[in-house]
Design a protein around this motif. Structure first.
Motif, PDB file in Angstrom:
ATOM      1  N   GLU A 193      37.956  39.159  37.117  1.00  0.00           N
ATOM      2  CA  GLU A 193      37.444  40.454  36.670  1.00  0.00           C
ATOM      3  C   GLU A 193      36.634  41.061  37.795  1.00  0.00           C
ATOM      4  OE1 GLU A 193      34.132  42.168  33.585  1.00  0.00           O
ATOM      5  OE2 GLU A 193      34.913  40.174  33.271  1.00  0.00           O
ATOM      6  N   ASN A 194      36.893  42.298  38.102  1.00  0.00           N
ATOM      7  CA  ASN A 194      36.167  42.986  39.159  1.00  0.00           C
ATOM      8  C   ASN A 194      35.425  44.182  38.588  1.00  0.00           C
ATOM      9  OD1 ASN A 194      37.054  41.370  41.333  1.00  0.00           O
ATOM     10  ND2 ASN A 194      38.989  42.452  41.345  1.00  0.00           N
ATOM     11  N   ILE A 195      34.254  44.413  39.114  1.00  0.00           N
ATOM     12  CA  ILE A 195      33.455  45.566  38.740  1.00  0.00           C
ATOM     13  C   ILE A 195      33.279  46.393  39.997  1.00  0.00           C
ATOM     14  CG2 ILE A 195      31.208  46.344  37.920  1.00  0.00           C
ATOM     15  CD1 ILE A 195      31.006  43.678  36.439  1.00  0.00           C
ATOM     16  N   GLY A 196      33.743  47.614  39.973  1.00  0.00           N
ATOM     17  CA  GLY A 196      33.593  48.486  41.129  1.00  0.00           C
ATOM     18  C   GLY A 196      34.277  47.968  42.379  1.00  0.00           C
ATOM     19  N   GLY A 197      35.343  47.161  42.212  1.00  0.00           N
ATOM     20  CA  GLY A 197      36.092  46.665  43.353  1.00  0.00           C
ATOM     21  C   GLY A 197      35.447  45.509  44.088  1.00  0.00           C
ATOM     22  N   VAL A 249      28.175  38.555  37.999  1.00  0.00           N
ATOM     23  CA  VAL A 249      27.403  37.536  37.273  1.00  0.00           C
ATOM     24  C   VAL A 249      26.425  38.220  36.329  1.00  0.00           C
ATOM     25  CG1 VAL A 249      25.757  35.636  37.496  1.00  0.00           C
ATOM     26  CG2 VAL A 249      27.717  35.774  39.058  1.00  0.00           C
ATOM     27  N   THR A 250      25.636  39.164  36.828  1.00  0.00           N
ATOM     28  CA  THR A 250      24.658  39.833  35.967  1.00  0.00           C
ATOM     29  C   THR A 250      25.347  40.620  34.852  1.00  0.00           C
ATOM     30  OG1 THR A 250      24.479  41.731  37.473  1.00  0.00           O
ATOM     31  CG2 THR A 250      22.867  39.975  37.737  1.00  0.00           C
ATOM     32  N   HIS A 251      26.453  41.276  35.173  1.00  0.00           N
ATOM     33  CA  HIS A 251      27.199  42.021  34.150  1.00  0.00           C
ATOM     34  C   HIS A 251      27.630  41.098  33.007  1.00  0.00           C
ATOM     35  CE1 HIS A 251      29.949  44.913  32.347  1.00  0.00           C
ATOM     36  NE2 HIS A 251      30.857  43.967  32.345  1.00  0.00           N
ATOM     37  N   ASN A 252      28.096  39.918  33.346  1.00  0.00           N
ATOM     38  CA  ASN A 252      28.588  38.990  32.334  1.00  0.00           C
ATOM     39  C   ASN A 252      27.486  38.226  31.619  1.00  0.00           C
ATOM     40  OD1 ASN A 252      31.663  38.956  32.194  1.00  0.00           O
ATOM     41  ND2 ASN A 252      31.233  39.112  34.369  1.00  0.00           N
ATOM     42  N   LEU A 253      26.245  38.431  32.046  1.00  0.00           N
ATOM     43  CA  LEU A 253      25.102  37.831  31.344  1.00  0.00           C
ATOM     44  C   LEU A 253      24.346  38.858  30.510  1.00  0.00           C
ATOM     45  CD1 LEU A 253      23.757  35.400  34.090  1.00  0.00           C
ATOM     46  CD2 LEU A 253      25.059  34.834  32.014  1.00  0.00           C
ATOM     47  N   ARG A 254      24.898  40.059  30.377  1.00  0.00           N
ATOM     48  CA  ARG A 254      24.218  41.098  29.597  1.00  0.00           C
ATOM     49  C   ARG A 254      23.967  40.587  28.172  1.00  0.00           C
ATOM     50  NH1 ARG A 254      29.431  41.997  29.940  1.00  0.00           N
ATOM     51  NH2 ARG A 254      30.625  42.671  28.139  1.00  0.00           N
ATOM     52  N   GLY A 255      22.789  40.902  27.671  1.00  0.00           N
ATOM     53  CA  GLY A 255      22.420  40.497  26.320  1.00  0.00           C
ATOM     54  C   GLY A 255      21.728  39.154  26.230  1.00  0.00           C
ATOM     55  N   ILE A 256      21.576  38.455  27.352  1.00  0.00           N
ATOM     56  CA  ILE A 256      20.928  37.136  27.331  1.00  0.00           C
ATOM     57  C   ILE A 256      19.429  37.304  27.102  1.00  0.00           C
ATOM     58  CG2 ILE A 256      20.561  37.016  29.844  1.00  0.00           C
ATOM     59  CD1 ILE A 256      21.732  33.989  27.948  1.00  0.00           C
ATOM     60  N   ASP A 307      27.129  29.992  27.824  1.00  0.00           N
ATOM     61  CA  ASP A 307      27.546  30.476  26.496  1.00  0.00           C
ATOM     62  C   ASP A 307      27.598  32.003  26.461  1.00  0.00           C
ATOM     63  OD1 ASP A 307      27.710  27.865  25.574  1.00  0.00           O
ATOM     64  OD2 ASP A 307      25.789  27.943  24.495  1.00  0.00           O
ATOM     65  N   GLN A 308      26.577  32.657  27.020  1.00  0.00           N
ATOM     66  CA  GLN A 308      26.534  34.123  27.011  1.00  0.00           C
ATOM     67  C   GLN A 308      27.657  34.703  27.861  1.00  0.00           C
ATOM     68  OE1 GLN A 308      24.435  35.815  25.062  1.00  0.00           O
ATOM     69  NE2 GLN A 308      25.314  37.769  25.634  1.00  0.00           N
ATOM     70  N   GLY A 331      33.128  37.408  27.801  1.00  0.00           N
ATOM     71  CA  GLY A 331      34.473  37.417  28.375  1.00  0.00           C
ATOM     72  C   GLY A 331      34.514  37.246  29.882  1.00  0.00           C
ATOM     73  N   ALA A 332      33.583  36.483  30.430  1.00  0.00           N
ATOM     74  CA  ALA A 332      33.514  36.277  31.875  1.00  0.00           C
ATOM     75  C   ALA A 332      34.775  35.605  32.409  1.00  0.00           C
ATOM     76  CB  ALA A 332      32.301  35.425  32.224  1.00  0.00           C
ATOM     77  N   SER A 333      35.123  35.966  33.638  1.00  0.00           N
ATOM     78  CA  SER A 333      36.252  35.338  34.320  1.00  0.00           C
ATOM     79  C   SER A 333      35.899  33.904  34.715  1.00  0.00           C
ATOM     80  CB  SER A 333      36.599  36.135  35.577  1.00  0.00           C
ATOM     81  OG  SER A 333      35.574  35.979  36.546  1.00  0.00           O
ATOM     82  N   GLN A 334      36.916  33.147  35.078  1.00  0.00           N
ATOM     83  CA  GLN A 334      36.683  31.780  35.538  1.00  0.00           C
ATOM     84  C   GLN A 334      35.842  31.755  36.809  1.00  0.00           C
ATOM     85  OE1 GLN A 334      37.266  28.768  34.026  1.00  0.00           O
ATOM     86  NE2 GLN A 334      37.636  30.169  32.327  1.00  0.00           N
ATOM     87  N   ASP A 335      35.957  32.775  37.653  1.00  0.00           N
ATOM     88  CA  ASP A 335      35.130  32.856  38.861  1.00  0.00           C
ATOM     89  C   ASP A 335      33.651  32.907  38.502  1.00  0.00           C
ATOM     90  OD1 ASP A 335      37.332  32.873  40.554  1.00  0.00           O
ATOM     91  OD2 ASP A 335      37.380  35.057  40.737  1.00  0.00           O
ATOM     92  N   VAL A 336      33.305  33.713  37.521  1.00  0.00           N
ATOM     93  CA  VAL A 336      31.902  33.843  37.099  1.00  0.00           C
ATOM     94  C   VAL A 336      31.430  32.541  36.443  1.00  0.00           C
ATOM     95  CG1 VAL A 336      30.325  35.072  35.547  1.00  0.00           C
ATOM     96  CG2 VAL A 336      31.984  36.354  36.910  1.00  0.00           C
ATOM     97  N   ILE A 337      32.258  31.948  35.605  1.00  0.00           N
ATOM     98  CA  ILE A 337      31.899  30.673  34.966  1.00  0.00           C
ATOM     99  C   ILE A 337      31.644  29.613  36.030  1.00  0.00           C
ATOM    100  CG2 ILE A 337      32.730  28.815  33.453  1.00  0.00           C
ATOM    101  CD1 ILE A 337      31.933  31.432  31.966  1.00  0.00           C
TER     102      ILE A 337
END
Length: 73
Positions: free
Chosen positions: A3-7, A16-23, A34-35, A40-46
């Motif tokens: 998953e890419n954000i802004g390329g 990483v921060t995008h996929n931790l929103r709401g923590i 878990d968050q 829906g984080a990609s495997q790269d972020v995990i």
């Protein structure tokens, strides 16, 4: 596909921060994972979060400091 954000790459600090929103802080590494999965984080972020120190994190800045240490290693 990562998953890419802004390329920017899947392992970027922004992704990483995008996929931790709401923590809620403080939180453990397992809560970060878990968050990220819930968001829906990609495997790269995990993979990045899995590489962080196993400890309590007090803020997103604390997470990013650990991320920076991991990337520099």
């Amino acid at each position: 596909m990562a998953e890419n954000i802004g390329g920017i790459s899947g392992e970027s600090a922004a992704n990483v921060t995008h996929n931790l929103r709401g923590i809620d802080f403080p939180c453990s590494k397992s809560q970060l994972l878990d968050q990220a999965r819930k968001n829906g984080a990609s495997q790269d972020v995990i993979k990045v979060i899995n590489g962080l120190e196993d400890r309590k994190y007090q803020s997103m800045a604390d997470v990013m400091q650990s991320y920076g240490k991991e990337k520099a290693a």
